[in-house]
Design an enzyme around this catalytic site. Sequence first.
Site, PDB file in Angstrom:
ATOM      1  N   MET A   1       6.982 -10.588 -17.569  1.00 34.95           N
ATOM      2  CA  MET A   1       6.161 -10.922 -16.416  1.00 34.95           C
ATOM      3  C   MET A   1       6.235 -12.419 -16.188  1.00 34.95           C
ATOM      4  SD  MET A   1       3.166 -11.917 -14.833  1.00 34.95           S
ATOM      5  CE  MET A   1       1.967 -12.259 -16.114  1.00 34.95           C
ATOM      6  N   CYS A   2       6.135 -12.823 -14.922  1.00 37.95           N
ATOM      7  CA  CYS A   2       6.194 -14.243 -14.653  1.00 37.95           C
ATOM      8  C   CYS A   2       5.601 -14.556 -13.281  1.00 37.95           C
ATOM      9  CB  CYS A   2       7.626 -14.761 -14.736  1.00 37.95           C
ATOM     10  SG  CYS A   2       8.719 -14.115 -13.472  1.00 37.95           S
ATOM     11  N   GLY A   3       5.501 -15.841 -13.003  1.00 35.43           N
ATOM     12  CA  GLY A   3       5.142 -16.314 -11.676  1.00 35.43           C
ATOM     13  C   GLY A   3       6.406 -16.782 -10.999  1.00 35.43           C
TER      14      GLY A   3
END
Length: 602
Positions: free
Chosen positions: A1-3
């Site tokens: 998961m990331c931005g």
Amino acid sequence: MCGIFCLLSLSGSHSECEKTIKEHLRRRGPDSSRDVTVTGSDARYRCSLSAHVLHMRGHLTPQPLEDDAGNVLLWNGEVFGGFPVAAEENDTTAVSKRLSSCSSSSQILGVLSSVRGPWGFVYYQKAGDYLWFGRDFLGRRSLLWSFDVELGALTLTSVAACSSGRHWQEVPAAGVYRMDLKAAAACSSVTFEMFPWAHRGEDALSSCSEATLGCVPDGCCAVINQSGLVLPSPVCPLNKSTPLTLEITDFEQNTHFSAQDLERLLERQDEPETVKRLIDVLSEAVRRRVQCLPLREDDSVMNDHAAVAILFSGGVDSMILAALADRHVPPHQPIDLLNVAFKLQEPKKRSEPTKKAKKQQGKPAESRPFSPFDVPDRITGRAGLKELQNLNPERSWNFVEINVTQEELQKTRLERICHLVHPLDTVLDDSIGCAVWFAARGAGLIAGDDGQRPFTSAAKVILTGIGADEQLAGYSRHRVHFKTSGYEGLIQELAMELGRISSRNLGRDDRVIADHGKEARFPYLDEDVVSFLNGLAVWDKARLTLPRGVGEKLLLRLAARRLGLGPAAVLPKRAMQFGSRIAKMEDGHEKASDKCSRLLTG
């Protein structure tokens, strides 16, 4: 998961909001940050890509991820199925390899539609100068867009900033979009070519409404792709059959139900096999989401830090997630139960206790000290904890009491939460967004040998029960539609619930939870779970002729009983804003759909 963040500039100008947004994105991905810039061969466009990674699987893989051909991928997602990803392999690497081998649009769509799990992505395809982006079928990961007409700049980001002066919208989870960057640079305008999600047999036009095509930033336009290509839906269509007659059984005439009544209903009805199948498919969804998780670097199996946490009210949705997580989380690891409460006002003192207070639990009122955090969800949460301890006394259940005062709420809302909830802006968004943010932070108290002690959950994965009410008629409005329009009205409402869940709930919840460097996972919205529930007749999922606490989500309540749960199986639905009592902290005359002035920063 990331931005993830992408700024496409057709004029070479920079956006003022870029720095502020990246500060929000870094909180989503504390483990790695990287920037990559690509330009057109004639330098008429400039694409700045940035990612901030939360390491969850395999080797830490910095993003944006470039391949040997010059393609660049921003991937905010998890691959829980669809194609094999080894335990030691990283999701982003696996997706990038498959996209790199694609030589046509249909092949790229084939890769994306095969993924089982949540995702939002941006992909720069060097061959052809294309920019692809979009969200999964259910919209479980946030992706926002905005276009600055004066600067000729398109921004795509996981999180925005409501004080940026830009108009942000959530990218509709209606399909995948592609931009021809050369064409956009040549005419200084932005057109999105859309590839809609569609069930088998649907055509592109029927699966994508005019409203969806019109839901683009000002100064841009969207068109259905000329080839008529679609992404095959990962879930089956909703079963819209209705019964020829409505028979009321003796069970449905009973107004007082207990867990034992559910047991008898389970024995005499046709549901047992359906209940077993629901447990099986939901158990597998939970397993995919709780296994092969990294512990924090400073954690060990000997301390009380868990890898998995659950947003926990003690209601049937969260109780089932806890019971199923107990099957799949290694037995030596704790499970954190995150229970949030907003401080109640102390009632005015009375000279004499009331008769009602004296009768309650057979004790005089003055012998029970008032606790300002004993909200309904705290009380049911403690009861649920006891049920789970009885179910598995060997498991360490960390019941985290997260207590929030009005002063902390107001300060944190202004500093952080308003930006995460944005662009949503209603009273309901404020209540849910704030409650979920504090719950996901996980900072509270747990029981120790010498009373309560401070505790902060270190779990990177947070399971949430969203999707159960939407699919199994859990809300009071479902009863209203059933009473006024029968099964047809109920089916229409359920279809609408699932269709709007991406814009109404999921983007907001993803932004709010991920702000703590944690990942929201939604077992009730696993593709196999949704397909299973969509395939059932509506009366197999809910029996709204039965009373509250039983009829809504009946199938789930029967599953809870089969799993060994007791009183929690017949608890009526209580919305989080009321159960946590955050709604009591603000203007009691507000409606949930009203615009919320508290979310405005100036």
